[in-house]
Scaffold this active site. Structure first.
Site, PDB file in Angstrom:
ATOM      1  N   LYS A 127      99.694  84.422  57.925  1.00 18.02           N
ATOM      2  CA  LYS A 127      98.814  85.076  56.608  1.00 18.02           C
ATOM      3  C   LYS A 127      97.575  85.707  57.970  1.00 18.02           C
ATOM      4  O   LYS A 127      96.908  85.919  59.081  1.00 18.02           O
ATOM      5  CB  LYS A 127      98.012  84.126  56.859  1.00 18.02           C
ATOM      6  N   HIS A 130      91.600  88.180  58.581  1.00 16.46           N
ATOM      7  CA  HIS A 130      91.250  89.333  58.184  1.00 16.46           C
ATOM      8  C   HIS A 130      89.855  89.749  58.448  1.00 16.46           C
ATOM      9  O   HIS A 130      88.893  88.021  58.590  1.00 16.46           O
ATOM     10  CB  HIS A 130      91.483  89.480  57.035  1.00 16.46           C
ATOM     11  N   HIS A 133      87.481  86.221  57.724  1.00 14.27           N
ATOM     12  CA  HIS A 133      87.763  84.724  58.638  1.00 14.27           C
ATOM     13  C   HIS A 133      85.981  85.163  59.939  1.00 14.27           C
ATOM     14  O   HIS A 133      86.457  84.716  60.467  1.00 14.27           O
ATOM     15  CB  HIS A 133      88.810  84.907  59.676  1.00 14.27           C
TER      16      HIS A 133
HETATM   17  N1  ARG Z   1      92.658  76.919  57.681  1.00 18.25           N
HETATM   18  C1  ARG Z   1      91.862  77.047  56.597  1.00 18.25           C
HETATM   19  C2  ARG Z   1      91.395  78.179  55.297  1.00 18.25           C
HETATM   20  O1  ARG Z   1      91.863  79.105  55.905  1.00 18.25           O
HETATM   21  C3  ARG Z   1      90.370  76.606  56.537  1.00 18.25           C
HETATM   22  C4  ARG Z   1      90.584  75.519  57.456  1.00 18.25           C
HETATM   23  C5  ARG Z   1      88.291  74.363  58.341  1.00 18.25           C
HETATM   24  N2  ARG Z   1      88.773  73.447  58.603  1.00 18.25           N
HETATM   25  C6  ARG Z   1      88.596  72.258  58.083  1.00 18.25           C
HETATM   26  N3  ARG Z   1      89.015  71.002  59.225  1.00 18.25           N
HETATM   27  N4  ARG Z   1      89.395  72.173  56.637  1.00 18.25           N
HETATM   28  O2  ARG Z   1      90.838  78.116  54.679  1.00 18.25           O
END
Ligand code: ARG
Length: 566
Positions: A127, A130, A133
């Protein structure tokens, strides 16, 4: 480091028995203008206790409190006891501290022996990385620097989104329509295209969904083909992420993402079961949280597969056992607040007393001027493009002002990237905001380049003077109002860091940098530094040097470089 607010409060405490030292500290104000003094203590609260007018109380107190090396004058001003700080004593303390501690100025060993886990950035494989983030990425990195500066050991974890049923879809899409060369050329754009195509095609042909589920099961069972494709998607995506991290100069201690927990979920599910809080509900397994006004936490789906939540449960337990953290911080957008409330509650219900040490540090959403971001509609601003454009624009600005500037590439990178990072850390975390190219690329006003420029200005003065700044100076020469304002900000550095650590709010350090740059520029504008009089010159050079160090240290905590020339 001597704290002048505390010194004033202690002097008051000797006379005022009815308030605690903390209460006194919290009542102290900064007078609206400098002629009125440096600190003021309002006596309105005491008026009720003593049954006397505030004015009479302030009058008595101002008589009773003696002047000292640090406090030069105490007066009553309409019910306030106003204090004047001995300015040369403050100057001596500050300059000596900064010049001897240098890059350690502001630091402490408060957190020695304690570990803080910081889960940040954590993008999803295949993905786009962007503009949405950027906040988790730069806030997480700043928190790492801030905690480290106070002696904590930090573990920077990139909890990559590299697991889940979408990888079954991606494998099917790649096998049907993908090409290796295309993916290698532009991995994320191509994988995203395949993902979107899968959804379009699956609307016409629902059997594709079954195929995708099949491939995800294969992946879970370590099927060779599925595993190799997944690994390749992951490697190619990481290459793109790494380019951004390199631009930002951000590192991680671990890339243990969601897939890392694929063999660690059974254990946590069993722990929940043994506790008697796992409930079956229409084939799924949940933990009921109704009592706490939350929807149930879904632990397994009706086909037995696990979820984002299940992986976070396993991750929390793994981190506690591996790092024995004092705090585990999740820097994740506020859209996921409910997820984290549920996660923490389940761990608490299981009986893990350390569940109280898990902290969600949320931040507001970034949207675009044309609406919310949508990867499927192609409405997305890539973080790498933002950084590269900021660098390019900085390069043009530098070359237009100085066509034979040296080291342009490096400086443009430090300033361009610094501008973007500084902006992200300027607002309190929780505010939503709309990304605008113009705003991001405008370096006027309260921006990173402004602070960096002030630092470079200090460096230029020090180069020109061509002599070492020392602590062997006449501090009375720094008791004028302009110098004093600079020194007062520098003195507050450690307090700002601690405050920002306590609230997990890097913008408090950003504010410190701006306040110092502003105070210094006023001083610089109104005073000559390299003057004939050697004593004055020496004193002012030491002030410049202290400012340079404090600005550099402040920017470093934000993950921003301080070039010596701009
Ligand atoms: N990958 C997730 C996202 O892009 C964020 C992960 C954050 N960390 C966690 N331990 N849930 O939304």
């Amino acid at each position: 480091m001597k704290d002048f607010k505390l010194i004033v409060s202690e002097a008051l405490k000797n006379q005022v028995k009815d308030l605690s030292l903390e209460e006194i500290v919290s009542l102290i104000e900064i007078p609206p203008n400098k002629e009125m003094g440096d600190y003021a203590f309002p006596c309105f609260k005491l008026a009720k206790v003593y049954k006397k007018s505030p004015n009479m109380i302030a009058e008595d107190l101002s008589q009773q409190i003696n002047t000292t090396d640090e406090i030069s004058k105490v007066v009553n001003l309409g019910g306030y006891v106003n204090f004047f700080i001995n300015k040369s004593s403050l100057a001596k303390t500050v300059i000596e501290n900064v010049l001897t501690q240098k890059e350690k100025y502001g630091h402490s060993n408060l957190g020695e022996g304690k570990t803080v886990v910081i889960d940040f950035s954590s993008p999803n494989i295949a993905k786009p990385f962007h503009i949405g983030h950027i906040r988790t990425t730069v806030i997480g990195n700043a928190l790492h620097k801030i905690y480290s500066s106070q002696g904590y050991k930090t573990e920077r974890i990139n909890h990559l989104g590299d697991y889940g049923t979408q990888f079954g879809k991606l494998i099917v899409a790649f096998k049907n329509w993908g090409s290796k060369e295309e993916v290698e050329k532009e991995p994320i754009k191509e994988l995203l295209k395949l993902y979107v195509k899968f959804h379009d095609e699956a609307e016409k042909d629902p059997s594709l969904e079954d195929k995708a589920r099949e491939y995800f099961t294969k992946l879970e069972n370590n099927d060779k083909e599925a595993k190799e494709l997944w690994q390749w998607f992951r490697d190619e995506s990481l290459k793109e992420f790494e380019r951004v991290y390199k631009l930002l100069d951000i590192q991680f201690d671990s890339y243990a993402g969601e897939s890392f927990y694929s063999d660690k979920m059974d254990r946590v599910i069993n722990i929940i079961k043994d506790k008697g809080i796992l409930k079956e509900s229409q084939g799924t397994n949940i933990v009921d949280l109704e009592e706490f006004n939350m929807p149930p936490a879904l632990i397994t789906k009706n086909d037995g597969s696990t979820l984002y939540m299940t992986r976070d449960l396993a991750a929390a337990l793994y981190r506690k056992e591996t790092y024995d953290f004092e705090k585990c911080i999740y820097v994740v957008g506020s859209q996921q607040s409910l997820h984290f409330e549920q996660l923490f509650k389940v761990l608490e219900l299981v009986g893990f007393e350390w569940a109280k040490d898990l902290i969600h540090v949320p931040f507001g959403m970034v949207s675009l001027e044309e609406g919310t971001m949508s990867t499927r509609k192609g409405r997305v601003v890539f973080l790498e493009d933002v950084l590269n454009q900021a660098i390019e624009k900085t390069r043009e600005t530098i070359l237009s002002k100085n066509p034979d500037a040296k080291n342009v590439d490096e400086i443009a990178k430090q300033v361009g990237v610094g501008a973007v990072v500084f902006q992200e850390l300027s607002n309190s975390r929780i505010k939503d905001y709309t990304f605008s190219w113009d705003k991001t690329l405008s370096f006027d006003g309260e921006t990173g380049p402004y602070v960096q420029y002030t630092h470079a200005r200090c460096c230029a003065v020090l180069r020109k003077a061509n002599e070492e700044a020392t602590t062997d100076i006449n501090y009375d020469l720094l008791s004028d109002i302009d110098s004093f304002e600079v020194l007062k900000v520098i003195e507050s550095f450690n307090k700002s860091i601690l405050n920002s650590l306590k609230k997990n709010e890097p913008h408090i350090v950003t504010r410190f940098c701006l306040d110092l740059a502003q105070a210094f520029n006023k001083f610089y504008h109104d005073n000559s530094i390299l003057v004939e009089d050697d004593e004055i010159k020496k004193a002012r050079l030491s002030l410049v040097k202290a400012t340079k160090i404090a600005l550099e240290n402040g920017l470093a905590l934000l993950g921003i470089k301080a070039p010596e020339r701009m």
